[in-house]
Scaffold this motif. Sequence first.
Motif, short mmCIF file in Angstrom:
data_model
loop_
_atom_site.label_atom_id
_atom_site.label_comp_id
_atom_site.label_asym_id
_atom_site.label_seq_id
_atom_site.Cartn_x
_atom_site.Cartn_y
_atom_site.Cartn_z
N GLN A 76 -4.85 -6.40 4.87
CA GLN A 76 -4.98 -6.26 3.43
C GLN A 76 -3.62 -6.08 2.76
O GLN A 76 -2.70 -5.50 3.34
CB GLN A 76 -5.88 -5.07 3.09
N GLU A 77 -3.52 -6.54 1.51
CA GLU A 77 -2.27 -6.40 0.77
C GLU A 77 -1.94 -4.94 0.52
O GLU A 77 -0.79 -4.50 0.67
CB GLU A 77 -2.36 -7.13 -0.57
N CYS A 78 -2.94 -4.15 0.16
CA CYS A 78 -2.74 -2.72 -0.09
C CYS A 78 -2.99 -1.93 1.19
O CYS A 78 -3.85 -2.29 2.00
CB CYS A 78 -3.67 -2.24 -1.20
N LEU A 79 -2.24 -0.86 1.35
CA LEU A 79 -2.38 0.02 2.51
C LEU A 79 -3.15 1.26 2.08
O LEU A 79 -2.99 1.75 0.97
CB LEU A 79 -1.00 0.42 3.04
N SER A 80 -3.98 1.78 2.99
CA SER A 80 -4.76 2.96 2.63
C SER A 80 -4.87 3.91 3.81
O SER A 80 -4.86 3.50 4.97
CB SER A 80 -6.16 2.56 2.14
N VAL A 82 -5.88 7.90 -0.12
CA VAL A 82 -4.62 7.45 -0.71
C VAL A 82 -4.48 5.94 -0.52
O VAL A 82 -4.70 5.42 0.58
CB VAL A 82 -3.42 8.17 -0.07
N GLU A 83 -4.11 5.24 -1.58
CA GLU A 83 -3.89 3.80 -1.53
C GLU A 83 -2.50 3.47 -2.04
O GLU A 83 -2.07 3.97 -3.07
CB GLU A 83 -4.94 3.06 -2.36
N LEU A 84 -1.79 2.61 -1.31
CA LEU A 84 -0.43 2.20 -1.66
C LEU A 84 -0.37 0.69 -1.83
O LEU A 84 -0.84 -0.05 -0.96
CB LEU A 84 0.53 2.68 -0.56
N LEU A 137 8.96 6.27 2.37
CA LEU A 137 8.52 7.06 3.52
C LEU A 137 7.02 6.95 3.72
O LEU A 137 6.54 6.76 4.85
CB LEU A 137 8.93 8.52 3.32
N LEU A 138 6.27 7.05 2.63
CA LEU A 138 4.82 6.90 2.73
C LEU A 138 4.44 5.53 3.26
O LEU A 138 3.54 5.39 4.10
CB LEU A 138 4.18 7.14 1.37
N GLN A 139 5.12 4.49 2.81
CA GLN A 139 4.85 3.14 3.30
C GLN A 139 5.14 3.03 4.79
O GLN A 139 4.35 2.42 5.53
CB GLN A 139 5.70 2.13 2.52
N ALA A 140 6.23 3.63 5.25
CA ALA A 140 6.54 3.61 6.68
C ALA A 140 5.44 4.30 7.48
O ALA A 140 5.02 3.80 8.54
CB ALA A 140 7.88 4.29 6.93
#
Length: 222
Positions: A124-128, A132-134, A157-160
């Motif tokens: 998916q394009e968005c990470l969850s 929490v969704e990024l 950092l959250l994305q990592a």
Amino acid sequence: MRILLAEDDSLLGDGLRAGLRQLGFQVDWVRDGEAAERELRAQPYEAAVLDLGLPRKDGLDVLAAVRRAGVKTPVLVLTARDAVPDRIRGLDVGADDYVVKPVDLHELAARLRALVRRAHGQTQECLSAQDVELDPASRTVRKAGEPVTLSTREFDLLQAFMLSADRVLSREQLEQQLYSWGQEVESNAIEVHIHNLRRKLGPALIHTVRGVGYMLQKDLSR
């Protein structure tokens, strides 16, 4: 998201580095093939943008060498060579994507995000994780549907963490993702950013694994 840019054209390289940084990437820039191969062997980049017409060692030779060495970094070939045989050879020796110059900066960024997602098994394009969704493209974060404001470092950092959900990451690994060459890293920077993420997103999201590092738990029910 730290990437390697291998491009010998100074004007183009400087423009790509500046533009990709504005879009949220940490960019290390090298200007010849030997340097590109050395860095790909030594550093855990999330992705690489590789020109083919590099001095000292051709980009295809670099790509073939690092693949033989077991380097799995996703590589996007960016080149002026638009002949079909060149594209076929690039893909056959290990390229993950192939773009002919000139390229739109936003398209390049989107292709890099897609390569990184696939490398981490994300569809998916968005990470969850939990509630929490990024969104990597818009660089926005929501918790339980409500927007949350993060600093640039906190977002990165959250994305990592989300890309490596349920895996323990050491402080060194996190620093490698957040900082490119020449950027000063304070000794407690990671701890400060994690403290801020817990305060904004809840203490249950990121766990400390004593003596090892930190882990983002994707699903509390597991």
